[in-house]
Design an enzyme around this catalytic site. Structure first.
Site, PDB file in Angstrom:
ATOM      1  N   ASP A 200      54.615  65.714  67.860  1.00 30.41           N
ATOM      2  CA  ASP A 200      53.946  64.408  67.929  1.00 30.41           C
ATOM      3  C   ASP A 200      54.143  63.721  66.590  1.00 30.41           C
ATOM      4  O   ASP A 200      54.749  64.306  65.670  1.00 30.41           O
ATOM      5  CB  ASP A 200      52.455  64.575  68.281  1.00 30.41           C
ATOM      6  CG  ASP A 200      51.953  63.413  69.122  1.00 30.41           C
ATOM      7  OD1 ASP A 200      52.102  62.261  68.681  1.00 30.41           O
ATOM      8  OD2 ASP A 200      51.426  63.647  70.229  1.00 30.41           O
ATOM      9  N   HIS A 274      55.772  58.719  70.556  1.00 34.10           N
ATOM     10  CA  HIS A 274      55.063  59.715  69.724  1.00 34.10           C
ATOM     11  C   HIS A 274      56.067  60.573  68.938  1.00 34.10           C
ATOM     12  O   HIS A 274      56.042  61.799  68.997  1.00 34.10           O
ATOM     13  CB  HIS A 274      54.182  60.607  70.600  1.00 34.10           C
ATOM     14  CG  HIS A 274      52.913  59.916  71.027  1.00 34.10           C
ATOM     15  ND1 HIS A 274      51.926  59.570  70.146  1.00 34.10           N
ATOM     16  CD2 HIS A 274      52.486  59.519  72.252  1.00 34.10           C
ATOM     17  CE1 HIS A 274      50.925  58.982  70.812  1.00 34.10           C
ATOM     18  NE2 HIS A 274      51.249  58.929  72.076  1.00 34.10           N
ATOM     19  N   GLU A 341      52.306  56.887  76.562  1.00 31.31           N
ATOM     20  CA  GLU A 341      52.087  55.902  75.502  1.00 31.31           C
ATOM     21  C   GLU A 341      53.367  55.552  74.744  1.00 31.31           C
ATOM     22  O   GLU A 341      53.359  55.462  73.518  1.00 31.31           O
ATOM     23  CB  GLU A 341      51.013  56.439  74.530  1.00 31.31           C
ATOM     24  CG  GLU A 341      49.684  56.668  75.223  1.00 31.31           C
ATOM     25  CD  GLU A 341      48.633  57.320  74.330  1.00 31.31           C
ATOM     26  OE1 GLU A 341      47.467  56.961  74.472  1.00 31.31           O
ATOM     27  OE2 GLU A 341      48.980  58.189  73.507  1.00 31.31           O
TER      28      GLU A 341
END
Ligand code: ACM
Ligand code: ZN
Length: 624
Positions: A200, A274, A341
C-alpha cells in the site's frame, strides 16, 4: 502482564456476580456449534489419560499440532499408538459421514473417553479447537492433575467456506511472531483464510529479487510514530527509518505455520492505485503527465492520487514479473489484486493511457481499470490462480471469473452476487474492526467510525433480502483490520477482540444458531480464556444500545440493550418541561423491560458494571 494480574482478571471475570446474566448450561463454545446436547455424567481427564490417533503417523501435522498444544497447557499428554479404553481418541472416518462435510467434526464426551471424529484432518483440527474451549479457562496457566468434562455430543460444521481475517501490514509493519500470533487467534475461532494486505502507499512488505528498489526504497518511510493524523510529509533530507518487509523465507515460514492451522494465506498486491511506495521506488511506472515526486507516505493520504500507468507496456511487464515471484510462495488458488479507490485523474490526461483507451475503443477510465485487471487475471490464470478484487472492480466490468470482495457496503455485495460474481462479504457496516468499538472519548484513537460488538454480531454475509438464486454466490465473509492507527500488534488485538469472536460466529454458525444475549454471555468465559493467554482484549462499549419502534398509537416502544454481560442499565425519561434543563436531576431507575414513551421524549441512560457507573449518562431523542 504479570501472572498475578492475569489471575485477578480471570477471578474477576468468573466471579462477577452482580448485573444481569443469561444462564448458559453448556460449554460456552464460540463459534456456536451446529448441534450440541449435554448429557449426564462426565469424563475425567487425568495424568493417566493418553491421546491416540488411530491410523495417523506420529509425525503427522495434526498429531504434532495437538500434542504440542496440549503440552503448552501443561496437560502432560502421552501419545499412545493403540486405542486404549482410557484415552482421547481422534479418528479419521473410514467412510465419510455426510453430515460433517470437509470441515465438520463429531465430539462425544462419555464416561469411558472422549471421541473426536471427522472426514478430514481439517475436521479433526476443528474438533480439537472445540475441545480446547471445553477445558477450564485457566488451563493455560495451571497444571491440572485432573479435569472433569461433562458428557455431551457435538456435531458441527461451518455455514460458509470463506471465513477470513484481513491484516494490513503496510500502514504499520508487524513481525513474523505477531503474524503467527494472529494465525493462532484465527485458528482458535475456526477462521480459515488469512488475507495479507502486503502492499500500500505506506510500505511494500514482501521481498522482490527482480525489483530490489521495492525493498530498498518502497519498504521504508520516515518515522512519524504516534502522530498519524498530524504527520507532516517527509522532507527531502529526512531518513526513512520505519518499515521492513518479509523475506521469502519468512513468507514460506508463515505460510507453513498457517497450513498447520488449516489456514490458507491470500496475498494482496494493490493494483492500480494505493501505490505511492512503488512509484517512490520506480517513478517510471507512473503516468507520463505526472511529475509528482512520490514518497512512501507517512500519514493520511487522500485522495490517493498515486496510480500505475495503464498505457505503458513496461508497467504490465512489471506486474507480471512481481506476481511471478509471488505465485510460488503461496499455495492458495487465490491472489488478491486490490482494485479499490483507484483515483484515475492521471489516466484522463496521460497520453499513454489515452492511447490505450483509443486502441481498446474505450470512452471512459473505469473499463480501462477492468482491462488492466483482466490482463493480470489472465496472466495469473495461466498459473492456476483466480483473482480477488475489492468491489470497485465490477464498475468497469471485471471478468466473471474474478471474485469480488464487497467492502463499501452490503448492497455492493448483493449487487455483485446478482450480477453473477462470486462474493466475499466484508462490509464497512459490520466488518471493519479498525473502527472504534465504542465512543471515541473512552477508547484509544482509531479510525473515525464505529462498530460496537452488537453491530459486528449482526453481520450476515447472506442478507435475507438476497434471493436464494444469488445467495449461493456468496462464499462467506471476513473481518478487516486496517492499521493506520494501529502501531503495535498489542493494539491490533485490542481492536480485534472480542469483535473477531462475533464475526467468527457469523461465519461458522448457522443463522438460527446465532443468539446475541447468549453470545454475550459466552464471552465471559471466552475473554477469561483469552486473557489467560495474554491476549489484549478490548474494553467493550458501555453506551446503552437504545432501539425504539413506533406503535399504532404513534408512541414509541423503547428497548434498551447493552454490550457486556453483567451490565445493568439505569434510565430516566425526561419530562418535556425539563428537557435542556441542566439543573434538573433525574431519578434513574433500573431497566427491566421495554416501555412506551411519546415521540420527542428525551431518554437518559447509563450502564453500571459490577456495581459501578460506566462512561457517562447518554441522552437519546426518541423518534427524531
Ligand atoms: C478499502 O477499505 N479501501 C478496501
Ligand atoms: Zn498513464
Amino acid at each position: 502482564m504479570q501472572r498475578i494480574t492475569i489471575l485477578l482478571c480471570v477471578a474477576l471475570a468468573l466471579l462477577c456476580s452482580c448485573g444481569r446474566k443469561t444462564e448458559i448450561h453448556d460449554y460456552s463454545i464460540v463459534p456456536e456449534p451446529a448441534f450440541m446436547v449435554m448429557k449426564n455424567g462426565g469424563y475425567t481427564w487425568s495424568n493417566s489419560t493418553s491421546i491416540c490417533f488411530p491410523g495417523l503417523e506420529q509425525n503427522n501435522t495434526t498429531v504434532r499440532y495437538v500434542m504440542n498444544s496440549l503440552r503448552q497447557m501443561h496437560l502432560r499428554p502421552t501419545l499412545s499408538g493403540n486405542a486404549e479404553s482410557d484415552c482421547i481418541r481422534f479418528t479419521l472416518n473410514d467412510t465419510s459421514n455426510s453430515e460433517l462435510g470437509d470441515e465438520g467434526y463429531l465430539i462425544e464426551v462419555r464416561s469411558d473417553g472422549i471421541f473426536v471424529s471427522a472426514n478430514t484432518e481439517t475436521g479433526l483440527f476443528y474438533g480439537y479447537q472445540t475441545l480446547v474451549q471445553m477445558l477450564p479457562e485457566d488451563v493455560f496457566m495451571h497444571r491440572y492433575s485432573k479435569i472433569t468434562l461433562p458428557s455431551c455430543t457435538i456435531l458441527d460444521n461451518p455455514r460458509f467456506e470463506w471465513r477470513g481475517s484481513h491484516l494490513d501490514v503496510s500502514r504499520h509493519f508487524f513481525s513474523v511472531k505477531d503474524v503467527k500470533r494472529h494465525l493462532d487467534l484465527m485458528a482458535a475461532y475456526k477462521l480459515n483464510k488469512f488475507h495479507w494486505h502486503l502492499t500500500d502507499d505506506h510500505g511494500w512488505r514482501i521481498e522482490s529479487d527482480r525489483y530490489p528498489r521495492l525493498n530498498d526504497i518502497g519498504s521504508w518511510r520516515v518515522d512519524r510514530s504516534g502522530e498519524w493524523d498530524n504527520a507532516k510529509p517527509a522532507a527531502a533530507d529526512e531518513k526513512p527509518t520505519y518499515g521492513g518487509y518479509y523475506t521469502k523465507d519468512e513468507i514460506r515460514e508463515i505460510v507453513a505455520y498457517a497450513a498447520e492451522r488449516h489456514i490458507e494465506v491470500i496475498p494482496e498486491i494493490e493494483i492500480p492505485g494505493h501505490c505511492s511506495e512503488v512509484l517512490a521506488a520506480y517513478p517510471q511506472l507512473g503516468c507520463a503527465n505526472d511529475d509528482t515526486t512520490y514518497q512512501v507516505q507517512v500519514g493520511p493520504y487522500w485522495p490517493p492520487r498515486a496510480i500505475l500507468c495503464a498505457g505503458n507496456d513496461s508497467v504490465m511487464q512489471f506486474l507480471y514479473d512481481v506476481l511471478d515471484e509471488i505465485v510460488p510462495l503461496f499455495p492458495s488458488s487465490y491472489i488478491h489484486i486490490g482494485g479499490d479507490e483507484a483515483y484515475k485523474e492521471n489516466w484522463h490526461r496521460c497520453p499513454n493511457c489515452q492511447a490505450r483507451m483509443k486502441q481498446l475503443g474505450l470512452t471512459s477510465v473505469e473499463p480501462l481499470q477492468a482491462w488492466m485487471i483482466d490482463q493480470v487475471g489472465r496472466h495469473l490464470a495461466q498459473q492456476g490462480k483466480t483473482i480477488i478484487g475489492w468491489d470497485e472492480i465490477i464498475d468497469g466490468g471485471a471478468s466473471q471469473t474474478a471474485v469480488v470482495m464487497a467492502w463499501q457496503n452490503v448492497g455492493r455485495g448483493m449487487e455483485a452476487a446478482r450480477r453473477g460474481y462470486r462474493v466475499i462479504m466484508t462490509p464497512t457496516e459490520h466488518c471493519y474492526l479498525n473502527f472504534y468499538q465504542g465512543e471515541a472519548e473512552y477508547q484509544p484513537v482509531a479510525f473515525p467510525a464505529q462498530i460496537p460488538l452488537h453491530q459486528a454480531y449482526r453481520f450476515d454475509p447472506v442478507p435475507l433480502e438476497l434471493n436464494s438464486r444469488w445467495a449461493s454466490n456468496v462464499m462467506g465473509g471476513q473481518c478487516n483490520l486496517w492499521t493506520e492507527y494501529i502501531e503495535s500488534y498489542e493494539r491490533a488485538e485490542y481492536m480485534l477482540l472480542p469483535r473477531l469472536c462475533a464475526i467468527a460466529e457469523c461465519l461458522w454458525s448457522q443463522r438460527e444458531q446465532k443468539d446475541w444475549p447468549r453470545f454475550r454471555a459466552k464471552l465471559v468465559r471466552q475473554e477469561a480464556r483469552l486473557r489467560c493467554q495474554e491476549y489484549n482484549v478490548g474494553e467493550s462499549s458501555f453506551k446503552p444500545v437504545v432501539v425504539y419502534e413506533k406503535t399504532a398509537q404513534n408512541d414509541y416502544t423503547v428497548t434498551i440493550d447493552w454490550e457486556r454481560e453483567g451490565t445493568d442499565v439505569y434510565y430516566a425519561v425526561v419530562p418535556r418541561e425539563h428537557v435542556g434543563d441542566t439543573m434538573w436531576k433525574p431519578d434513574m431507575i433500573l431497566y427491566t423491560k421495554p416501555f412506551t414513551v411519546q415521540q420527542g421524549s428525551v431518554l437518559m441512560a447509563q450502564c453500571h458494571y459490577q456495581g459501578n457507573p460506566k462512561e457517562k449518562v447518554y441522552e437519546y431523542h426518541i423518534g427524531e
